[in-house]
Enzyme design. Structure first.
Site, mmCIF file in Angstrom:
data_model
loop_
_atom_site.group_PDB
_atom_site.id
_atom_site.type_symbol
_atom_site.label_atom_id
_atom_site.label_comp_id
_atom_site.label_asym_id
_atom_site.label_seq_id
_atom_site.Cartn_x
_atom_site.Cartn_y
_atom_site.Cartn_z
ATOM 1 N N ASN A 8 0.861 -1.182 0.000
ATOM 2 C CA ASN A 8 0.000 0.000 0.000
ATOM 3 C C ASN A 8 0.902 1.238 0.000
ATOM 4 O O ASN A 8 1.430 1.619 1.039
ATOM 5 C CB ASN A 8 -0.895 -0.044 1.251
ATOM 6 C CG ASN A 8 -1.763 1.188 1.399
ATOM 7 O OD1 ASN A 8 -1.906 1.970 0.456
ATOM 8 N ND2 ASN A 8 -2.347 1.361 2.575
ATOM 9 N N HIS A 93 -9.772 1.197 5.363
ATOM 10 C CA HIS A 93 -8.452 1.437 5.958
ATOM 11 C C HIS A 93 -8.587 2.480 7.071
ATOM 12 O O HIS A 93 -9.350 3.433 6.957
ATOM 13 C CB HIS A 93 -7.467 1.926 4.880
ATOM 14 C CG HIS A 93 -6.061 1.937 5.388
ATOM 15 N ND1 HIS A 93 -5.581 2.959 6.172
ATOM 16 C CD2 HIS A 93 -5.053 1.050 5.248
ATOM 17 C CE1 HIS A 93 -4.324 2.690 6.498
ATOM 18 N NE2 HIS A 93 -3.978 1.536 5.953
ATOM 19 N N GLU A 164 -5.399 -4.608 11.188
ATOM 20 C CA GLU A 164 -4.392 -3.565 11.348
ATOM 21 C C GLU A 164 -4.690 -2.778 12.621
ATOM 22 O O GLU A 164 -5.507 -1.837 12.591
ATOM 23 C CB GLU A 164 -4.418 -2.605 10.159
ATOM 24 C CG GLU A 164 -4.153 -3.272 8.834
ATOM 25 C CD GLU A 164 -3.615 -2.259 7.821
ATOM 26 O OE1 GLU A 164 -2.448 -2.363 7.455
ATOM 27 O OE2 GLU A 164 -4.374 -1.360 7.442
ATOM 28 N N SER A 209 3.371 -1.474 10.582
ATOM 29 C CA SER A 209 4.829 -1.419 10.765
ATOM 30 C C SER A 209 5.547 -2.713 10.372
ATOM 31 O O SER A 209 6.554 -3.073 10.981
ATOM 32 C CB SER A 209 5.188 -1.041 12.209
ATOM 33 O OG SER A 209 4.681 0.232 12.525
HETATM 34 P P1 PGA Z 1 2.655 0.745 7.678
HETATM 35 O O1 PGA Z 1 1.188 0.882 7.105
HETATM 36 O O2 PGA Z 1 3.241 -0.520 7.146
HETATM 37 O O3 PGA Z 1 3.374 1.969 7.168
HETATM 38 O O4 PGA Z 1 2.549 0.753 9.156
HETATM 39 C C1 PGA Z 1 0.348 -0.232 7.040
HETATM 40 C C2 PGA Z 1 -0.997 0.185 6.544
HETATM 41 O O5 PGA Z 1 -1.534 1.185 7.010
HETATM 42 O O6 PGA Z 1 -1.552 -0.418 5.641
#
Ligand code: PGA
Length: 249
Positions: A8, A93, A164, A209
């Site tokens: 993403n 999201h 998430e 992350s």
């Molecule tokens: P990140 O984002 O890997 O930068 O933490 C993940 C996401 O929000 O899809």
């Protein structure tokens, strides 16, 4: 079940940077049957990235409008993304929910639009830091699943779900890494809950992350079927390393 890696790119890369990253992926990608890479560029870069990577990867929309066509200034529908080669779309999201104010009703309309169009929704759910402090994480994810899926006719489409935890998302949450075992347990709860809505085996991905150093600690867990990666996926070298490590698990 194969492992899914969703890149993403959010709004991190402009079009030229997106094309450069796509060129790097194209030159160095090893195709693997047990792993599906889904690239989600920004809407302006979408066609260019698709023209570079062609059918070596799958494509996802970062966001979709639920009405197919019409007088909707600034919107890009599930249908338009589908016609341009997207197979997937992120829905719900946390950045859409908490920055742009999208509620469960909007999420539901987007789920419907994806299914009606033939796009596979990647339904994102997860508790906030406050939810977790108040031990409401199970309540939050169950409610988000219910609002998105209850009574929904999936029309044979098997959606993906991405767990998430909002607090674990880089540059948005509080940057606190999520313990892989905690994630695994949450995935088990999600998988059990999903049986209420469908008999299909829905892949559940982890996001927050994830990078090339920690991916293995997540995808090696029994209930984690892949990862949704934001900032780390915008660097072609890191993304390819992530794929290598993901494929080894
Ligand atoms: P990140 O984002 O890997 O930068 O933490 C993940 C996401 O929000 O899809």
């Amino acid at each position: 079940m194969k492992t899914y890696i969703v890149a993403n790119w959010k709004m991190y890369l402009n079009a030229e940077e997106s094309f450069k990253t796509a060129e790097h992926i194209k030159a160095n990608l090893t195709k693997r049957d047990n792993l599906e890479l889904i690239v989600c560029p920004n809407a302006l870069a979408f066609n260019g990235v698709r023209d570079i990577l062609k059918d070596t990867v799958s494509y996802g929309a970062q966001n979709v409008a639920w009405t197919p066509l019409g007088a909707y200034t600034g919107a890009i529908s599930a249908l338009l993304f589908y016609q341009d080669g997207a197979r997937y779309a992120l829905v719900g999201h946390s950045e859409r929910r908490y920055i742009f104010g999208e509620d469960n009703e909007a999420v539901r309309k987007k789920m419907n639009a994806c299914i009606d169009t033939g796009l596979i929704p990647i339904l994102c759910i997860g508790e906030t830091h406050d939810d977790k402090e108040e031990e409401k994480q199970e309540y939050r994810i169950k409610k988000q699943l219910m609002k998105a899926l209850e009574g929904l006719d999936l029309q044979g489409i098997v959606p993906l779900v991405a767990y998430e935890p909002v607090w674990a998302i880089s540059n948005f949450g509080i940057g606190q890494p999520c313990d892989p075992e905690y994630a695994n347990q949450m995935h088990a709860i999600i998988k059990k809950e999903l049986t209420q809505y469908t008999d299909a085996a829905i892949p559940v991905l982890y996001g927050g992350s994830v990078d090339n150093n920690n991916i293995a600690s997540y995808v090696a867990r029994e209930n984690i079927n892949g990862v949704l990666v934001g900032s780390a996926s915008t660097n072609g070298h890191v993304l390819l390393d992530l794929l290598d490590k993901g494929a080894q698990c």
